[in-house]
Design a protein around this motif. Structure first.
Motif, short mmCIF file in Angstrom:
data_model
loop_
_atom_site.label_atom_id
_atom_site.label_comp_id
_atom_site.label_asym_id
_atom_site.label_seq_id
_atom_site.Cartn_x
_atom_site.Cartn_y
_atom_site.Cartn_z
N ALA A 232 0.84 -1.20 0.00
CA ALA A 232 0.00 0.00 0.00
C ALA A 232 0.87 1.24 0.00
CB ALA A 232 -0.91 0.01 1.22
N ASN A 233 0.51 2.20 -0.86
CA ASN A 233 1.22 3.47 -0.97
C ASN A 233 0.21 4.59 -1.13
OD1 ASN A 233 4.08 2.33 -1.46
ND2 ASN A 233 2.81 1.27 -2.96
N LYS A 234 0.68 5.82 -0.90
CA LYS A 234 -0.16 7.00 -1.11
C LYS A 234 0.63 8.00 -1.94
CE LYS A 234 -0.17 8.04 3.09
NZ LYS A 234 -0.31 8.84 4.28
N GLU A 235 -0.12 8.75 -2.74
CA GLU A 235 0.49 9.85 -3.47
C GLU A 235 0.97 10.88 -2.44
OE1 GLU A 235 -0.89 12.58 -7.16
OE2 GLU A 235 -2.28 12.49 -5.47
N LYS A 236 2.07 11.54 -2.72
CA LYS A 236 2.59 12.56 -1.82
C LYS A 236 1.50 13.60 -1.56
CE LYS A 236 6.35 15.75 -1.12
NZ LYS A 236 7.59 16.32 -1.67
N GLY A 237 1.27 13.88 -0.29
CA GLY A 237 0.25 14.86 0.08
C GLY A 237 -1.11 14.26 0.39
N MET A 238 -1.32 12.98 0.09
CA MET A 238 -2.60 12.33 0.41
C MET A 238 -2.67 12.17 1.92
SD MET A 238 -5.39 11.00 -0.58
CE MET A 238 -6.48 9.65 -0.86
N ALA A 239 -3.73 12.71 2.52
CA ALA A 239 -3.83 12.78 3.98
C ALA A 239 -4.25 11.46 4.64
CB ALA A 239 -4.80 13.89 4.37
N TRP A 240 -4.76 10.53 3.88
CA TRP A 240 -5.22 9.28 4.47
C TRP A 240 -4.06 8.46 5.03
CZ3 TRP A 240 -8.80 6.72 0.27
CH2 TRP A 240 -9.96 7.49 0.12
N THR A 241 -4.42 7.53 5.91
CA THR A 241 -3.52 6.42 6.20
C THR A 241 -4.07 5.26 5.38
OG1 THR A 241 -4.79 5.67 8.12
CG2 THR A 241 -2.98 7.22 8.54
N PHE A 242 -3.20 4.40 4.89
CA PHE A 242 -3.61 3.32 4.00
C PHE A 242 -2.64 2.17 4.17
CE2 PHE A 242 -3.38 1.65 -0.53
CZ PHE A 242 -4.55 0.91 -0.45
N LEU B 189 0.89 -7.48 -5.25
CA LEU B 189 -0.18 -6.59 -5.68
C LEU B 189 0.01 -5.27 -4.95
CD1 LEU B 189 -2.88 -5.98 -7.13
CD2 LEU B 189 -4.03 -7.02 -5.15
N SER B 190 0.21 -4.20 -5.70
CA SER B 190 0.53 -2.90 -5.11
C SER B 190 -0.52 -1.87 -5.49
CB SER B 190 1.90 -2.45 -5.59
OG SER B 190 2.25 -1.22 -5.02
N TYR B 191 -0.97 -1.11 -4.50
CA TYR B 191 -1.93 -0.03 -4.72
C TYR B 191 -1.30 1.30 -4.33
CZ TYR B 191 -5.65 -3.46 -5.09
OH TYR B 191 -6.43 -4.50 -5.48
N THR B 192 -1.66 2.34 -5.06
CA THR B 192 -1.31 3.70 -4.69
C THR B 192 -2.60 4.51 -4.72
OG1 THR B 192 0.89 3.52 -5.63
CG2 THR B 192 0.06 5.75 -5.24
N PHE B 193 -2.95 5.11 -3.58
CA PHE B 193 -4.12 5.98 -3.51
C PHE B 193 -3.70 7.41 -3.79
CE2 PHE B 193 -7.39 3.28 -1.50
CZ PHE B 193 -8.51 3.83 -2.12
N TYR B 194 -4.50 8.10 -4.60
CA TYR B 194 -4.27 9.51 -4.85
C TYR B 194 -5.60 10.24 -4.66
CZ TYR B 194 -5.97 8.12 -9.48
OH TYR B 194 -6.70 7.58 -10.51
#
Length: 185
Positions: A63-73, A164-169
């Motif tokens: 699990a990854n997040k786009e830079k600046g995405m405020a969520w925890t994931f 399997l990798s996800y990135t949330f933006y």
């Protein structure tokens, strides 16, 4: 003076275009991968195949997040081992620790790339946008299988572990989302 104005206007226009392209990079890349199968893009099916092999394969979850995405994931399950053709399920958790609703979309890929066409999703939170209200935490499932045809592929048949990798933006809020309506599954 006229030449300087044209130069400044050209530079401002160039910066605006480059800024717009960088903002659209993640959604455009996600679309490109889905259309072309590039980057380990997975397949989608309504149900698992009838054939289940005795051979097993490990699936790791990232699990990854786009830079600046405020969520925890994060993935709630880090790894599973299942038989090829067997349906598996894993859960990811997302939280919005802010005081405002935030909409997100997940892009995804599979590594190694040679296994991408054989990793098939049946249901996934990544198929739709997700809206989390302030302080909200959700568990999001992904249901999948590895197509038995992987064993017939000279390159992919050597794969023993798939990631399997996800990135949330962050995306724009849909209408009504700020009023407490949620688009999450």
């Amino acid at each position: 003076m006229d030449r300087n104005r044209r130069t400044v206007l050209g530079l401002v226009l160039l910066v605006a275009v480059m800024g717009g392209l960088s903002f659209a990079a993640v959604p455009l890349y996600n679309w490109f991968c889905r259309v072309t199968g590039f980057g380990g893009e997975v397949s989608v099916a309504e149900q698992a195949p009838d054939r289940v092999l005795d051979r097993t394969i490990k699936i790791r979850f990232d699990a990854n997040k786009e830079k600046g995405m405020a969520w925890t994931f994060r993935p709630l399950t880090r790894e599973v081992e299942l038989r090829i053709g067997e349906t598996g399920m894993a859960f990811y958790e997302a939280s919005n620790p802010t005081d405002r609703p935030i909409a997100g979309q997940a892009s995804y890929n599979v590594a190694p790339f040679s296994a991408g066409g054989y990793f098939t999703k049946i249901e996934c939170f990544c198929f739709t946008e997700q809206v989390l209200q302030p302080g909200e935490t959700v568990q999001m499932p992904v249901t999948f299988y590895v197509d038995p045809e992987i064993v017939d592929d000279p390159e992919a048949s050597k794969v023993h572990t798939i990631t399997l990798s996800y990135t949330f933006y962050e995306i724009d809020l849909p209408e009504g989302a700020a009023d407490g309506a949620s688009a999450t599954n």
